[in-house]
Design a protein around this motif. Structure first.
Motif, PDB file in Angstrom:
ATOM      1  N   ASP A   1       0.791  -1.234   0.000  1.00  0.00           N
ATOM      2  CA  ASP A   1       0.000   0.000   0.000  1.00  0.00           C
ATOM      3  C   ASP A   1       0.822   1.282   0.000  1.00  0.00           C
ATOM      4  O   ASP A   1       0.265   2.369   0.151  1.00  0.00           O
ATOM      5  CB  ASP A   1      -0.978   0.039   1.188  1.00  0.00           C
ATOM      6  CG  ASP A   1      -2.026  -1.057   1.120  1.00  0.00           C
ATOM      7  OD1 ASP A   1      -2.416  -1.431   0.001  1.00  0.00           O
ATOM      8  OD2 ASP A   1      -2.455  -1.544   2.182  1.00  0.00           O
TER       9      ASP A   1
ATOM     10  N   MET B   1       0.026  -4.919  -3.967  1.00  0.00           N
ATOM     11  CA  MET B   1      -1.439  -4.867  -4.013  1.00  0.00           C
ATOM     12  C   MET B   1      -1.929  -3.571  -4.642  1.00  0.00           C
ATOM     13  O   MET B   1      -3.043  -3.124  -4.386  1.00  0.00           O
ATOM     14  CB  MET B   1      -1.989  -5.006  -2.593  1.00  0.00           C
ATOM     15  CG  MET B   1      -1.579  -6.309  -1.923  1.00  0.00           C
ATOM     16  SD  MET B   1      -2.209  -6.480  -0.244  1.00  0.00           S
ATOM     17  CE  MET B   1      -1.276  -5.215   0.615  1.00  0.00           C
TER      18      MET B   1
ATOM     19  N   ASP C   1      -5.394  -2.884  -6.208  1.00  0.00           N
ATOM     20  CA  ASP C   1      -6.555  -2.643  -5.347  1.00  0.00           C
ATOM     21  C   ASP C   1      -6.967  -1.179  -5.337  1.00  0.00           C
ATOM     22  O   ASP C   1      -8.064  -0.853  -4.869  1.00  0.00           O
ATOM     23  CB  ASP C   1      -6.249  -3.072  -3.909  1.00  0.00           C
ATOM     24  CG  ASP C   1      -6.180  -4.581  -3.744  1.00  0.00           C
ATOM     25  OD1 ASP C   1      -6.527  -5.299  -4.701  1.00  0.00           O
ATOM     26  OD2 ASP C   1      -5.779  -5.040  -2.662  1.00  0.00           O
ATOM     27  N   TRP C   2      -6.078  -0.299  -5.814  1.00  0.00           N
ATOM     28  CA  TRP C   2      -6.365   1.134  -5.704  1.00  0.00           C
ATOM     29  C   TRP C   2      -6.471   1.822  -7.057  1.00  0.00           C
ATOM     30  O   TRP C   2      -6.619   3.041  -7.119  1.00  0.00           O
ATOM     31  CB  TRP C   2      -5.279   1.800  -4.849  1.00  0.00           C
ATOM     32  CG  TRP C   2      -5.170   1.141  -3.511  1.00  0.00           C
ATOM     33  CD1 TRP C   2      -4.197   0.284  -3.089  1.00  0.00           C
ATOM     34  CD2 TRP C   2      -6.103   1.249  -2.434  1.00  0.00           C
ATOM     35  NE1 TRP C   2      -4.459  -0.156  -1.813  1.00  0.00           N
ATOM     36  CE2 TRP C   2      -5.628   0.422  -1.385  1.00  0.00           C
ATOM     37  CE3 TRP C   2      -7.293   1.964  -2.249  1.00  0.00           C
ATOM     38  CZ2 TRP C   2      -6.302   0.299  -0.170  1.00  0.00           C
ATOM     39  CZ3 TRP C   2      -7.967   1.830  -1.045  1.00  0.00           C
ATOM     40  CH2 TRP C   2      -7.474   1.012  -0.025  1.00  0.00           C
TER      41      TRP C   2
ATOM     42  N   GLU D   1     -10.473  -2.096 -13.187  1.00  0.00           N
ATOM     43  CA  GLU D   1      -9.742  -3.364 -13.286  1.00  0.00           C
ATOM     44  C   GLU D   1      -8.702  -3.339 -14.399  1.00  0.00           C
ATOM     45  O   GLU D   1      -7.703  -4.055 -14.341  1.00  0.00           O
ATOM     46  CB  GLU D   1     -10.747  -4.500 -13.546  1.00  0.00           C
ATOM     47  CG  GLU D   1     -10.158  -5.891 -13.527  1.00  0.00           C
ATOM     48  CD  GLU D   1      -9.720  -6.354 -12.140  1.00  0.00           C
ATOM     49  OE1 GLU D   1      -8.875  -7.267 -12.057  1.00  0.00           O
ATOM     50  OE2 GLU D   1     -10.230  -5.788 -11.143  1.00  0.00           O
TER      51      GLU D   1
ATOM     52  N   ASN E   1     -13.874   0.864  -9.098  1.00  0.00           N
ATOM     53  CA  ASN E   1     -13.216   0.203  -7.975  1.00  0.00           C
ATOM     54  C   ASN E   1     -13.927   0.594  -6.683  1.00  0.00           C
ATOM     55  O   ASN E   1     -13.763   1.700  -6.166  1.00  0.00           O
ATOM     56  CB  ASN E   1     -11.744   0.611  -7.919  1.00  0.00           C
ATOM     57  CG  ASN E   1     -10.970  -0.119  -6.839  1.00  0.00           C
ATOM     58  OD1 ASN E   1     -11.532  -0.647  -5.885  1.00  0.00           O
ATOM     59  ND2 ASN E   1      -9.651  -0.146  -6.966  1.00  0.00           N
TER      60      ASN E   1
ATOM     61  N   ARG F   1     -13.490  -0.431  -3.605  1.00  0.00           N
ATOM     62  CA  ARG F   1     -12.606  -0.186  -2.466  1.00  0.00           C
ATOM     63  C   ARG F   1     -12.100   1.259  -2.480  1.00  0.00           C
ATOM     64  O   ARG F   1     -12.090   1.941  -1.455  1.00  0.00           O
ATOM     65  CB  ARG F   1     -11.425  -1.148  -2.473  1.00  0.00           C
ATOM     66  CG  ARG F   1     -10.412  -0.861  -1.336  1.00  0.00           C
ATOM     67  CD  ARG F   1      -9.211  -1.761  -1.370  1.00  0.00           C
ATOM     68  NE  ARG F   1      -9.501  -3.070  -0.809  1.00  0.00           N
ATOM     69  CZ  ARG F   1      -9.685  -4.171  -1.509  1.00  0.00           C
ATOM     70  NH1 ARG F   1      -9.603  -4.129  -2.850  1.00  0.00           N
ATOM     71  NH2 ARG F   1      -9.944  -5.315  -0.931  1.00  0.00           N
TER      72      ARG F   1
END
Length: 476
Positions: free
Chosen positions: A266, A289, A292-293, A297, A339, A341
């Motif tokens: 992160d 990761m 994820d941010w 996609e 996204n 998240r």
């Protein structure tokens, strides 16, 4: 004539020797800033240490001490959701019975200057938004476990700062500055690279150097420099890196390399977000990761998905010739951010970036209140006899990789004057051993002098712990 030639050769060699020595000195000075090779103990004359008159405030506010001052307020009453706390820079309050926590700013923390012997009653809180390049001790199990409360880039820290460089989601949706058909045209390269912090632990420059063999990369920073930024403010890192003029330049490239200086879960900086603002496709090496941010996609290209720089270059060249495939990476500009998240995190985030409007808080204000609330909770629990779960940070709060090569080396052996990766690996090994040693001493209640001597006494004598192995080299 012979004598003149000999003098010229002698002077040339002499200049090379002097240049080499100067380079060595500069490298050592550079490392002393980031890796703690030269550690000076702080003393009462150090300007970073603040001693204010004793607190006489009759209110029973909990006291929080910034051990390494990071805010302009030497003393402030902060109003938080659980109540008020007095936040001070004054170390005089360490033994005050009202003091509940000590706060450290990671980049300024010196392991030879801690509030010792440690009072088990006090929380130790860490704010560290940077990579371990500034202080590798935090990237060790023992080092991070010294703290009860953390605020780091990791989503698993107590007060996460994953999106610390993202001002607003609308920035990601900014209109395209350059039409796709006009990107990377003429003498302009297919890929842009803009870094001036060279040879960091992530080994990004070695990778880009290899990538340059297969595709044109325009490098505007000091690292692998081959193209100049326009004269003026763009060359000033304090003003140019956040300007619209820089985004205009980035927008003219189909791809922008977004590579962090260290690999941590992160840990995401402006290098990742900036290409989205400009409408260039980020080619990313950083947090494992990081996907994820991303806005969607299919909005970034991960370097880890390719076996080699050559394979990555082939894919970029393929996209350059196939606009229908390339434009898929920019569809979020038209269809929006998908996204969940990222959407939820930004919606729930209480702090703002570069927002100075009334009532807005930054992540430092937010963390101070987070610690304040925990201190009030602890105080109330002590009065009622309620048992709280112990707060101890773990590796998940700041999880970073050991420095490793992104591309294989051609020369052997690896030495610090030919490859900075050697230094970073040595620093990581050394700090791990130092943290293991001092944490034992801290738990035993040793004084700062004892801990300082213990820290300085740890050496790394076995080079096999940080040298590369045969699999990291190309056999010529």
């Amino acid at each position: 004539m012979i004598l003149t030639t000999w003098i010229f050769i002698w002077k040339t060699k002499r200049r090379r020797q002097i240049a080499f020595l100067l380079a060595v000195i500069l490298v050592l000075l550079y490392l002393s800033t980031y890796s703690g090779i030269f550690v000076k103990e702080l003393n009462q004359e150090n300007e970073d240490i603040v001693i204010l008159p004793p607190e006489t405030n009759t209110e029973e506010y909990p006291i929080l001490i910034w051990w390494t001052p990071f805010t302009p307020n030497q003393r402030i009453i902060r109003s938080c959701s659980a109540g008020n706390c007095l936040i001070t820079h004054s170390r005089r309050e360490l033994n005050n019975t009202r003091t509940e926590a000590v706060i450290f700013y990671g980049s300024d923390l010196k392991w030879t200057d801690l509030p010792l012997p440690r009072d088990p009653r006090l929380y130790w809180a860490l704010l560290h938004e940077e990579s371990p390049k500034n202080n590798w001790g935090f990237a060790t199990d023992d080092g991070i476990a010294l703290f009860n409360i953390t605020s780091t880039p990791s989503r698993l820290s107590s007060y996460p700062l994953v999106t610390q460089y993202l001002e607003d989601l609308q920035n990601l949706m900014a209109p395209m500055k350059t039409r796709i058909e006009d990107k990377s045209k003429g003498e302009r390269g297919l890929v842009m690279y803009l870094h001036s912090d060279c040879d960091p632990p992530s080994d990004r420059d070695s990778y880009v150097s290899e990538l340059m063999k297969y595709v044109q990369v325009d490098s505007f920073g000091k690292c692998l420099h081959n193209k100049d930024l326009p004269e003026g403010h763009l060359r000033d890192p304090l003003t140019g890196m956040d300007s619209e003029d820089l985004l205009d330049i980035i927008s003219q490239y189909k791809f922008t390399l977004a590579m962090e200086n260290a690999i941590c879960n992160d840990y995401i900086t402006e290098k990742f977000w900036r290409p989205f603002y400009a409408g260039s496709v980020p080619v990313v090496k950083g947090s494992p990761m990081v996907k994820d941010w991303a806005p969607s996609e299919h909005s970034i290209i991960l370097i880890d998905d390719f076996k080699s720089p050559k394979e990555l270059a082939e894919y970029l060249l393929y996209l350059d010739k196939n606009d229908d495939e390339y434009i898929k990476y920019l569809e979020y500009k038209h269809y929006g951010i998908t996204n969940l998240r990222l959407l939820d995190t930004m919606n729930d985030r209480e702090w703002r970036v570069n927002d100075y409007s009334p009532g807005a808080i930054n992540h430092i204000d937010g963390f101070e209140c987070f610690v304040c609330n925990k201190a009030i909770e602890k105080r109330k629990a002590a009065k009622t006899g309620t048992k709280l779960e112990p707060l101890i940070a773990s590796r998940d709060h700041y999880d970073c990789e050991f420095p490793k090569p992104l591309v294989k080396r051609r020369k052997k052996p690896l030495t610090w004057w030919t490859d900075m990766l050697y230094i970073w690996r040595q620093v990581a090994v050394r700090e791990k051993k130092k943290m293991a040693a001092i944490t034992v001493g801290i738990r035993e209640g040793k004084s700062q002098d004892d801990i300082g001597k213990l820290y300085d006494s740890v050496k790394v004598t076995n080079s096999s712990e940080y040298r590369l192995t045969s699999k990291d080299y190309i056999i010529d």
